[in-house]
Design a protein around this motif. Structure first.
Motif, PDB file in Angstrom:
ATOM      1  N   ASN A  54     -42.456 -28.071  38.128  1.00 27.97           N
ATOM      2  CA  ASN A  54     -43.917 -28.253  38.180  1.00 27.97           C
ATOM      3  C   ASN A  54     -44.523 -28.348  36.776  1.00 27.97           C
ATOM      4  O   ASN A  54     -45.568 -27.766  36.483  1.00 27.97           O
ATOM      5  CB  ASN A  54     -44.571 -27.117  38.963  1.00 27.97           C
ATOM      6  N   GLY A  55     -43.829 -29.066  35.912  1.00 31.19           N
ATOM      7  CA  GLY A  55     -44.336 -29.305  34.564  1.00 31.19           C
ATOM      8  C   GLY A  55     -44.058 -28.211  33.556  1.00 31.19           C
ATOM      9  O   GLY A  55     -44.408 -28.355  32.382  1.00 31.19           O
ATOM     10  N   LYS A  56     -43.429 -27.122  33.971  1.00 28.48           N
ATOM     11  CA  LYS A  56     -43.126 -26.008  33.069  1.00 28.48           C
ATOM     12  C   LYS A  56     -41.633 -25.947  32.796  1.00 28.48           C
ATOM     13  O   LYS A  56     -40.823 -25.973  33.716  1.00 28.48           O
ATOM     14  CB  LYS A  56     -43.590 -24.685  33.689  1.00 28.48           C
ATOM     15  N   SER A  57     -41.268 -25.850  31.516  1.00 24.26           N
ATOM     16  CA  SER A  57     -39.850 -25.784  31.160  1.00 24.26           C
ATOM     17  C   SER A  57     -39.261 -24.455  31.599  1.00 24.26           C
ATOM     18  O   SER A  57     -39.819 -23.388  31.333  1.00 24.26           O
ATOM     19  CB  SER A  57     -39.667 -25.975  29.653  1.00 24.26           C
ATOM     20  N   VAL A  58     -38.115 -24.510  32.298  1.00 29.57           N
ATOM     21  CA  VAL A  58     -37.504 -23.287  32.833  1.00 29.57           C
ATOM     22  C   VAL A  58     -36.039 -23.129  32.431  1.00 29.57           C
ATOM     23  O   VAL A  58     -35.410 -22.118  32.751  1.00 29.57           O
ATOM     24  CB  VAL A  58     -37.629 -23.239  34.370  1.00 29.57           C
ATOM     25  N   GLY A  59     -35.478 -24.102  31.739  1.00 29.18           N
ATOM     26  CA  GLY A  59     -34.088 -23.993  31.317  1.00 29.18           C
ATOM     27  C   GLY A  59     -33.680 -25.185  30.476  1.00 29.18           C
ATOM     28  O   GLY A  59     -34.404 -26.193  30.396  1.00 29.18           O
ATOM     29  N   PHE A  60     -32.526 -25.090  29.846  1.00 23.88           N
ATOM     30  CA  PHE A  60     -32.059 -26.198  29.006  1.00 23.88           C
ATOM     31  C   PHE A  60     -30.556 -26.139  28.826  1.00 23.88           C
ATOM     32  O   PHE A  60     -29.909 -25.121  29.073  1.00 23.88           O
ATOM     33  CB  PHE A  60     -32.739 -26.165  27.636  1.00 23.88           C
ATOM     34  N   ILE A  61     -30.006 -27.259  28.379  1.00 26.52           N
ATOM     35  CA  ILE A  61     -28.605 -27.318  27.966  1.00 26.52           C
ATOM     36  C   ILE A  61     -28.527 -28.121  26.677  1.00 26.52           C
ATOM     37  O   ILE A  61     -29.244 -29.117  26.514  1.00 26.52           O
ATOM     38  CB  ILE A  61     -27.708 -27.943  29.061  1.00 26.52           C
ATOM     39  N   GLU A  62     -27.692 -27.652  25.763  1.00 21.67           N
ATOM     40  CA  GLU A  62     -27.468 -28.343  24.488  1.00 21.67           C
ATOM     41  C   GLU A  62     -25.969 -28.514  24.315  1.00 21.67           C
ATOM     42  O   GLU A  62     -25.224 -27.548  24.450  1.00 21.67           O
ATOM     43  CB  GLU A  62     -28.051 -27.508  23.343  1.00 21.67           C
ATOM     44  N   TYR A  63     -25.528 -29.734  24.041  1.00 16.92           N
ATOM     45  CA  TYR A  63     -24.098 -29.998  23.904  1.00 16.92           C
ATOM     46  C   TYR A  63     -23.870 -31.130  22.916  1.00 16.92           C
ATOM     47  O   TYR A  63     -24.783 -31.917  22.632  1.00 16.92           O
ATOM     48  CB  TYR A  63     -23.460 -30.328  25.258  1.00 16.92           C
ATOM     49  N   PHE A  80     -16.381 -32.820  24.565  1.00 19.42           N
ATOM     50  CA  PHE A  80     -17.748 -32.363  24.349  1.00 19.42           C
ATOM     51  C   PHE A  80     -17.747 -30.844  24.412  1.00 19.42           C
ATOM     52  O   PHE A  80     -16.964 -30.244  25.153  1.00 19.42           O
ATOM     53  CB  PHE A  80     -18.701 -32.941  25.404  1.00 19.42           C
ATOM     54  N   VAL A  81     -18.626 -30.221  23.639  1.00 18.27           N
ATOM     55  CA  VAL A  81     -18.730 -28.763  23.599  1.00 18.27           C
ATOM     56  C   VAL A  81     -20.169 -28.353  23.890  1.00 18.27           C
ATOM     57  O   VAL A  81     -21.101 -28.854  23.251  1.00 18.27           O
ATOM     58  CB  VAL A  81     -18.283 -28.201  22.231  1.00 18.27           C
ATOM     59  N   ILE A  82     -20.337 -27.465  24.856  1.00 16.76           N
ATOM     60  CA  ILE A  82     -21.662 -26.953  25.176  1.00 16.76           C
ATOM     61  C   ILE A  82     -22.008 -25.827  24.205  1.00 16.76           C
ATOM     62  O   ILE A  82     -21.261 -24.859  24.080  1.00 16.76           O
ATOM     63  CB  ILE A  82     -21.717 -26.426  26.623  1.00 16.76           C
ATOM     64  N   HIS A  83     -23.134 -25.960  23.520  1.00 23.07           N
ATOM     65  CA  HIS A  83     -23.632 -24.879  22.673  1.00 23.07           C
ATOM     66  C   HIS A  83     -24.325 -23.810  23.517  1.00 23.07           C
ATOM     67  O   HIS A  83     -24.009 -22.624  23.418  1.00 23.07           O
ATOM     68  CB  HIS A  83     -24.657 -25.416  21.661  1.00 23.07           C
ATOM     69  N   CYS A  84     -25.306 -24.241  24.303  1.00 26.69           N
ATOM     70  CA  CYS A  84     -26.154 -23.308  25.045  1.00 26.69           C
ATOM     71  C   CYS A  84     -26.440 -23.862  26.439  1.00 26.69           C
ATOM     72  O   CYS A  84     -26.653 -25.070  26.600  1.00 26.69           O
ATOM     73  CB  CYS A  84     -27.491 -23.090  24.337  1.00 26.69           C
ATOM     74  N   LEU A  85     -26.467 -22.967  27.416  1.00 25.52           N
ATOM     75  CA  LEU A  85     -26.878 -23.292  28.775  1.00 25.52           C
ATOM     76  C   LEU A  85     -27.673 -22.096  29.275  1.00 25.52           C
ATOM     77  O   LEU A  85     -27.132 -20.996  29.399  1.00 25.52           O
ATOM     78  CB  LEU A  85     -25.661 -23.540  29.659  1.00 25.52           C
ATOM     79  N   TRP A  86     -28.965 -22.304  29.520  1.00 23.24           N
ATOM     80  CA  TRP A  86     -29.838 -21.164  29.792  1.00 23.24           C
ATOM     81  C   TRP A  86     -30.919 -21.527  30.795  1.00 23.24           C
ATOM     82  O   TRP A  86     -31.527 -22.591  30.712  1.00 23.24           O
ATOM     83  CB  TRP A  86     -30.489 -20.695  28.493  1.00 23.24           C
TER      84      TRP A  86
END
Length: 267
Positions: A54-63, A80-86
């Motif tokens: 609903n337009g609000k950021s609630v998580g992310f992934i960086e790789y 590929f290597v995942i840095h962060c998954l939250w």
């Protein structure tokens, strides 16, 4: 019904979307450091995706592709290597983590990678665990002290990535005393480093701060698999994640006392 979308962040929308963490702290050193680092990392192939509800950021992934990955892992040239998954608090267990992970897997497979890997631990909220990875077909492939695990999902027949074996040598090379080794991949590290410096000052210990300036330096030199943050005392790992100043003081006093007793011959 909730509207959920995943937005990819690149050079064209980085200023608008940011990078999830520290969005309310735009004037801090941590925010500026991460923002500057991210611009360069994106040019090297780093991928960042943010999930919105609903337009609000609630998580992310960086790789990132292996050569551009800021983690101490061997054998990742074509991985590929995942840095962060939250995913944030109350938004967990809604499938958002799976959506983000599938985004990464599809990207890596589409680009011809051998697979995707991630450094995890069960010992800290600072680094993700391996439960979600296991649910998506990742395998536990290696471990490293103190309680790190390396998980990987392979797309084709290829050698598995692995954890370096020379941790003692890596840590000893930074010398004696109190040393912070870091890289600017995480915006929280600026405050974490200040806490170490303040703790050291309070008990009369000078702090040396060393920055790792490239993915290659992290892979080859970092004193822990997490790669981007480590606090060392006389070549031994004190912590790889942020700690309150009071806890750091206790740990450093304990380490200093243990070294003193060992020097005096008490075991």
């Amino acid at each position: 019904m909730s509207q959920v979308e995943i937005v990819r962040v690149d050079a064209t929308n980085l200023g608008e979307r940011g990078f999830f963490c520290y969005k309310s702290k735009l004037k801090t050193d941590g925010y500026h450091s991460k923002s500057s680092w991210l611009g360069s990392a994106i040019e090297e192939g780093l991928q960042l995706a943010i999930v919105y509800q609903n337009g609000k950021s609630v998580g992310f992934i960086e790789y990132a592709p292996g050569p551009a990955a800021w983690r101490a892992v061997d054998g990742i040239q074509n991985w590929f290597v995942i840095h962060c998954l939250w995913v944030v608090g109350s938004n967990k267990k809604k499938g958002y983590g799976s959506k983000l992970l599938e985004t990464c897997l599809q990207d890596a497979q589409g680009l011809g990678a051998d697979g995707v890997a991630m450094v995890t631990t069960k010992n800290s909220h600072w680094v993700a665990g391996g439960k979600l990875l296991h649910q998506h077909g990742f395998q536990w492939v290696d471990q490293a002290p103190p309680l790190f695990e390396l998980w990987a999902k392979r797309f084709r027949s290829a050698g598995w990535p692995s954890s370096p074996q020379n941790w003692s040598q890596r840590r000893q090379r930074f010398g004696s005393g109190l040393v912070v080794v870091y890289a600017p991949q995480c915006p929280y590290l600026a405050s974490a480093i200040r806490a170490v410096q303040e703790a050291g000052e309070e008990i009369g210990i000078d702090t040396k701060v060393i920055q790792l300036k490239s993915a290659q330096e992290v892979q080859q030199l970092a004193p822990s698999p997490y790669g981007i943050y480590a606090v060392l005392w006389n070549g031994e790992l004190v912590t790889y994640h942020s700690l309150p100043k009071t806890e750091l003081i206790q740990l450093l006093r304990k380490r200093r006392l243990e070294d003193s007793l060992e020097t005096e011959g008490f075991h």
